[in-house]
Design a protein around this motif. Structure first.
Motif, PDB file in Angstrom:
ATOM      1  N   ASP A 225       0.815  -1.216   0.000  1.00 41.54           N
ATOM      2  CA  ASP A 225       0.000   0.000   0.000  1.00 41.54           C
ATOM      3  C   ASP A 225       0.851   1.270   0.000  1.00 41.54           C
ATOM      4  OD1 ASP A 225       0.934  -0.449   2.534  1.00 41.54           O
ATOM      5  OD2 ASP A 225      -1.021  -0.653   3.468  1.00 41.54           O
ATOM      6  N   ASN A 226       2.171   1.131   0.069  1.00 44.99           N
ATOM      7  CA  ASN A 226       3.065   2.278  -0.054  1.00 44.99           C
ATOM      8  C   ASN A 226       3.914   2.089  -1.306  1.00 44.99           C
ATOM      9  OD1 ASN A 226       2.259   3.425   2.476  1.00 44.99           O
ATOM     10  ND2 ASN A 226       3.521   1.891   3.506  1.00 44.99           N
ATOM     11  N   SER A 295       4.843  -2.430   2.420  1.00 47.99           N
ATOM     12  CA  SER A 295       3.653  -2.342   3.264  1.00 47.99           C
ATOM     13  C   SER A 295       4.084  -2.267   4.718  1.00 47.99           C
ATOM     14  CB  SER A 295       2.752  -3.558   3.037  1.00 47.99           C
ATOM     15  OG  SER A 295       3.457  -4.757   3.307  1.00 47.99           O
ATOM     16  N   GLY A 296       3.120  -2.007   5.574  1.00 45.81           N
ATOM     17  CA  GLY A 296       3.421  -1.987   6.999  1.00 45.81           C
ATOM     18  C   GLY A 296       4.164  -0.727   7.412  1.00 45.81           C
ATOM     19  N   LEU A 297       5.253  -0.899   8.146  1.00 49.19           N
ATOM     20  CA  LEU A 297       5.929   0.214   8.798  1.00 49.19           C
ATOM     21  C   LEU A 297       7.028   0.839   7.947  1.00 49.19           C
ATOM     22  CD1 LEU A 297       6.260  -1.332  12.386  1.00 49.19           C
ATOM     23  CD2 LEU A 297       4.448   0.162  11.501  1.00 49.19           C
TER      24      LEU A 297
END
Length: 481
Positions: A225-226, A295-297
């Motif tokens: 998502d990034n 994704s995530g952090l």
């Protein structure tokens, strides 16, 4: 079941009698789109087009064709570029299209896997998986039309090979109907299964010559998502290779795409899409379209900005732009896709799909374009592709005004010239498109006796009657007996 007349009309009647009217097309107009290649360069015909709705239908179709002495050309979305899914004997072959077998049988978010039928359109499949928070990374220009069974049968590549690998690396299991109508049920979703030979690998990249893939178990990833996308201008293709090495080190496995293009790409893209915005001038010798994702952090935007700050300070990148929205990112990718459409608009031309060692990519492009220029000074070469996996599409455009016959003559000559350079660099004439019928002669010329003997032995063991996709990849003919 026996066709006593042996005529095409009799074979069609027999097919409809066994399979039903719904599954069999015989009208020339209805069959046309299944017998013409994606670019419209080749049009043929067939005894019939069979459109199964289930695996059982595929099994019944194979058995019926065997009894009638008909050969079968399997077809997915008919977006291939090497004529692997186009019939070439209209009085002996049928097309079997998987387009109706488009069910998603299961998406398992905990298992990071999905089981899907071969006729699923790639883009629609990716969207359905994304709704579950998962990601299927195979990405092609034709993803709005191509189907997953065809992707597997050709071992398709695309823009994300750099990070996720070819289709082969995304397949966990297969369901395949064999040439005798029996079923190989290997739809496992296991990540580790070391029980002898991995039989599914026989059918991946075989282009339907050994079996008809009816369903696939695929490996999924967390949805990225990034995403950060940048279009960069450089002083040379050598600098693009140096930039890739730097990006591979600094961005590691978060880099998902790294494409190189010449300035002509902008012109071609705008010929296909006149309203397409080009955010950089076309005054630089080379361009790179780069994408990193996660994704995530992970802070992807920060990574991209820090990376570009370093390479621009060092003079490796001389200009560039970073997409600030999904729409801008999509616009940058439209340049890459539009370039292909622009070439098509200029008429018949030579398309190649070459791979060379990454370290020699820039030198290959220089040598190959020089060879084409010397042999065909009135033609235009355009080289672009996937830097991270050494895949170059060196295409040759005949001059405006050339007749179709003249174009074909120049295409033939250009192919011979480029293949000599490919051989010099110990490269491959097919990086991701397959062999099909279009590249069969060039492929066979380069086959060692040992490799050919192995291919013939496998074909003879699985399809001794040569019922599946004859003349595709290698032309065995009567010599197999």
């Amino acid at each position: 079941m026996t066709d006593t007349t042996g005529s095409i009309a009799g074979q069609r009647l027999a097919l409809r009698a066994v399979l039903g009217e719904d599954l069999v097309l015989t009208n020339a107009e209805d069959m046309l789109r299944y017998c013409r290649d994606w670019h419209g360069d080749v049009t043929s015909s067939a005894v019939a087009v069979i459109r199964p709705r289930s695996t059982a239908d595929v099994q019944a179709a194979i058995k019926a064709c065997r009894e009638l002495g008909l050969k079968i050309v399997p077809q997915g979305g008919n977006t291939g570029l090497v004529l692997g899914g186009i019939p070439d004997e209209e009085d002996r072959q049928v097309v079997l299209t998987l387009e109706r077998m488009n069910n998603i049988r299961n998406i398992d978010s905990d298992d990071f896997s999905a089981v899907v039928e071969a006729g699923c359109i790639l883009a629609e499949l990716k969207d359905a998986i994304a709704e579950k928070g998962m990601f299927f990374p195979l990405a092609l220009g034709a993803q709005g039309s191509c189907r997953i069974g065809g992707n597997v049968s050709t071992n398709a590549g695309g823009i994300n090979v750099l990070r996720y690998g070819m289709t082969r690396e995304l397949v966990l299991g297969l369901e395949v109907v064999l040439p005798d109508g029996s079923l190989f049920d290997g739809l496992s979703t296991l990540r580790k299964d070391n029980r002898g030979l991995d039989l599914k690998q026989l059918f991946i990249g075989a282009e339907g010559t050994l079996g008809i893939i009816t369903a696939v178990s695929i490996k999924l990833s967390p949805y990225p998502d990034n995403v950060a996308t940048a279009l960069l201008a450089l002083n040379s293709l050598d600098d693009a290779i140096a930039l890739y090495r730097r990006a591979r080190r600094d961005c590691c496995d978060l880099m998902s795409a790294f494409e190189f293009m010449p300035p002509l790409a902008f012109t071609l893209a705008q010929e296909a899409m006149p309203d397409l915005a080009i955010p950089l001038s076309g005054d630089y010798p080379a361009y790179v379209l780069m994408e990193i994702s996660g994704s995530g952090l992970v802070d992807i935007d920060d990574l991209m900005h820090r990376f570009l700050e370093g390479v621009m300070t060092d003079g490796l990148v001389v200009d560039g732009t970073i997409a600030t929205s999904q729409a801008q990112s999509r616009n940058l990718w439209l340049i890459r896709e539009g370039m292909n459409e622009g070439q098509a608009k200029r008429g018949a031309h030579m398309r190649t799909d070459i791979s060379v060692p990454l370290s020699q990519l820039a030198a290959f492009v220089v040598d190959a374009e020089a060879a084409v220029s010397e042999a065909l000074p009135d033609c235009t070469s355009i080289s672009y592709g996937h830097v991270g996996d050494g895949n170059v599409h060196l295409n040759v455009l005949p001059p405006d005004g050339a007749t179709l016959e003249e174009r074909h003559e120049k295409i033939y000559k250009a192919k011979k010239v480029v293949n000599v350079v490919v051989d010099k660099y110990k490269g491959s004439i097919s990086a991701e498109h397959g062999i099909g019928r279009l590249k069969r002669e060039d492929f066979e010329e380069r086959l060692s006796k040992t490799k050919r003997d192995l291919l013939v032995a496998i074909k003879k063991a699985i399809d001794p009657d040569l019922i599946l996709n004859p003349h595709c990849q290698i032309d065995l003919g009567a010599g197999i007996r």
